[in-house]
Write a protein that holds these residues in place. Sequence first.
Motif, short mmCIF file in Angstrom:
data_model
loop_
_atom_site.label_atom_id
_atom_site.label_comp_id
_atom_site.label_asym_id
_atom_site.label_seq_id
_atom_site.Cartn_x
_atom_site.Cartn_y
_atom_site.Cartn_z
N LEU A 179 43.80 44.47 37.90
CA LEU A 179 43.10 45.88 37.02
C LEU A 179 42.05 46.33 36.64
O LEU A 179 41.36 46.86 36.20
CB LEU A 179 43.07 44.37 35.11
CG LEU A 179 44.17 43.89 34.46
CD1 LEU A 179 43.95 43.29 33.50
CD2 LEU A 179 45.06 45.04 34.05
N ASP A 180 41.40 45.68 38.61
CA ASP A 180 40.11 46.05 38.81
C ASP A 180 39.13 45.80 37.91
O ASP A 180 37.86 46.54 38.15
CB ASP A 180 40.45 47.74 38.95
CG ASP A 180 39.45 48.13 40.30
OD1 ASP A 180 39.08 47.08 41.18
OD2 ASP A 180 38.91 49.53 39.98
N ILE A 181 38.86 44.90 37.61
CA ILE A 181 37.46 44.75 37.04
C ILE A 181 36.96 42.65 37.44
O ILE A 181 36.10 42.44 36.96
CB ILE A 181 37.64 44.15 35.39
CG1 ILE A 181 38.70 43.25 35.58
CG2 ILE A 181 38.60 45.20 34.47
CD1 ILE A 181 39.30 42.65 33.35
N LEU A 182 37.90 42.30 38.85
CA LEU A 182 37.30 40.95 39.23
C LEU A 182 35.66 40.31 39.10
O LEU A 182 34.74 40.08 39.13
CB LEU A 182 38.16 40.98 40.52
CG LEU A 182 37.39 39.47 41.18
CD1 LEU A 182 36.99 38.27 39.50
CD2 LEU A 182 38.64 38.88 42.23
N ARG A 183 35.17 42.47 39.98
CA ARG A 183 33.95 41.87 40.04
C ARG A 183 32.87 43.27 39.55
O ARG A 183 32.03 42.94 40.01
CB ARG A 183 33.68 42.92 41.96
CG ARG A 183 34.55 42.45 42.65
CD ARG A 183 34.41 40.52 43.48
NE ARG A 183 35.17 40.14 44.06
CZ ARG A 183 35.39 38.97 44.29
NH1 ARG A 183 34.72 37.95 43.49
NH2 ARG A 183 36.05 38.35 45.09
N GLN A 184 33.65 43.04 37.74
CA GLN A 184 32.77 43.92 36.97
C GLN A 184 32.35 42.70 36.23
O GLN A 184 32.41 41.64 36.42
CB GLN A 184 34.11 45.02 36.47
CG GLN A 184 33.90 45.79 37.57
CD GLN A 184 34.60 47.39 36.55
OE1 GLN A 184 34.75 47.03 35.78
NE2 GLN A 184 35.52 48.16 37.37
N PRO A 185 31.22 43.56 35.20
CA PRO A 185 30.51 42.06 34.98
C PRO A 185 31.19 41.69 34.13
O PRO A 185 31.30 40.63 33.75
CB PRO A 185 29.26 43.36 33.99
CG PRO A 185 29.13 44.82 35.06
CD PRO A 185 30.32 44.34 35.74
N MET A 186 32.40 42.50 32.96
CA MET A 186 33.06 41.94 32.48
C MET A 186 34.04 40.84 32.99
O MET A 186 34.42 39.60 32.44
CB MET A 186 34.06 42.57 31.71
CG MET A 186 35.44 41.45 30.47
SD MET A 186 36.49 43.15 29.52
CE MET A 186 35.09 43.07 28.49
#
Length: 402
Positions: free
Chosen positions: A161-168
Amino acid sequence: MSTTEIYLLAMLLIFVAPFLVWRLCKTDYFAPLAIVQIIMGIVLGPGVVGAVFPEYHKFVFNPDVVKTLNGVAQWGVMLFVMLAGIELDLKATWKYRRESITTAGLSLGLPLVCGCAAAVLLMQYPGWMGAKAANWQFMLGTGMACAVTALPVLVLLMEKLDILRQPMGQRILRYASLDDVAIWGVLALILLDWERVGRQASFLVGFAVLTIVFRRLMARLQQSDRWYVALIWLIACAFAADWAGLHFMVGAFLAGVVMDVEWFGQENLDALFKNVLLVLMPVFFLSTGLRTKWDLGGYAVFFVGGLLLLASVGGKLVGAHLAGKLLGWKSGEASIIGWLLQTKGLIEIIFANILLDKQIITNETFTALLLMAVGSTMLTIPIVHPKLNRAQNRGLVSQASS
């Protein structure tokens, strides 16, 4: 055919069948390869292929072959569980402890209560509680199986989902990390054997003391030597935990928890994790599938699987929404976080395997939990992806939580 030839034929089935289904049916959006492998393990087990082609099934999966497959599967799952332990970032969890403890507590506690309620219902009918289980063990074990969050699979899905390294993504990892610690702690409590409590106390004391020595040693070693010493440590911890009457996978998880990611490098650990998934875990999925049974009648197992899925997903979503209200999350966050945290995948299957090994649950309950794990994980991407797109359009994910 010789046993070796039959074993290789079984290995061919393990690797060819899931890959063909995954590629030809293009299931990656709702069922990553690991989930297809789990499903194919069930299909190749006695409940499906074994029922349709009983003679062929007995020929390929004879006792000698199954014993060999189980040996490979045990080594693979030990490595997998160790890596899951290493992935836990308890330092970051402590830094954001109020938010993390509140969210993790509610997202674990609510499905645990719902799962325990489902277990109480199942206890009214024969065939679901294991021969060696006390009522509280069956209830707590089933409830915790509904509360599990599969941290390694969660990492894979958030990468997709391309959110692993994002804040969420990092927030969700903190919540899942705390849940992981609680899950293995509760498992140790469930497996506590009062007749062997002396051994178990000796194991815990010995583990605590040797951990200090181990960590000092690892800090002084070169990275190339650390890998080898880590494997020795893994085997020793797994053996000691099993000897103490807990389970070798409890020892494997503890072995990983006391290791630091920095000792090996995040990229190297990610590469090993993917290689273990590729090379060894398909054998574990097949050996897991060989334990599925439908002796109580197919519809009963599916009904119970649906009941446990409802308890698991519903509990996680309610817990996440309560956490969102208490912590003042933005609109839409609770739903995304709740759906991602309800992902079961491999850890739930490993957890259920341990309960089955210790005869706390029956093969039928194990099958229902397996179906619940597959359904839970397959729901995640199709539901979260559109929610995430809407959230990103509002700039939700780009902002860190306070």
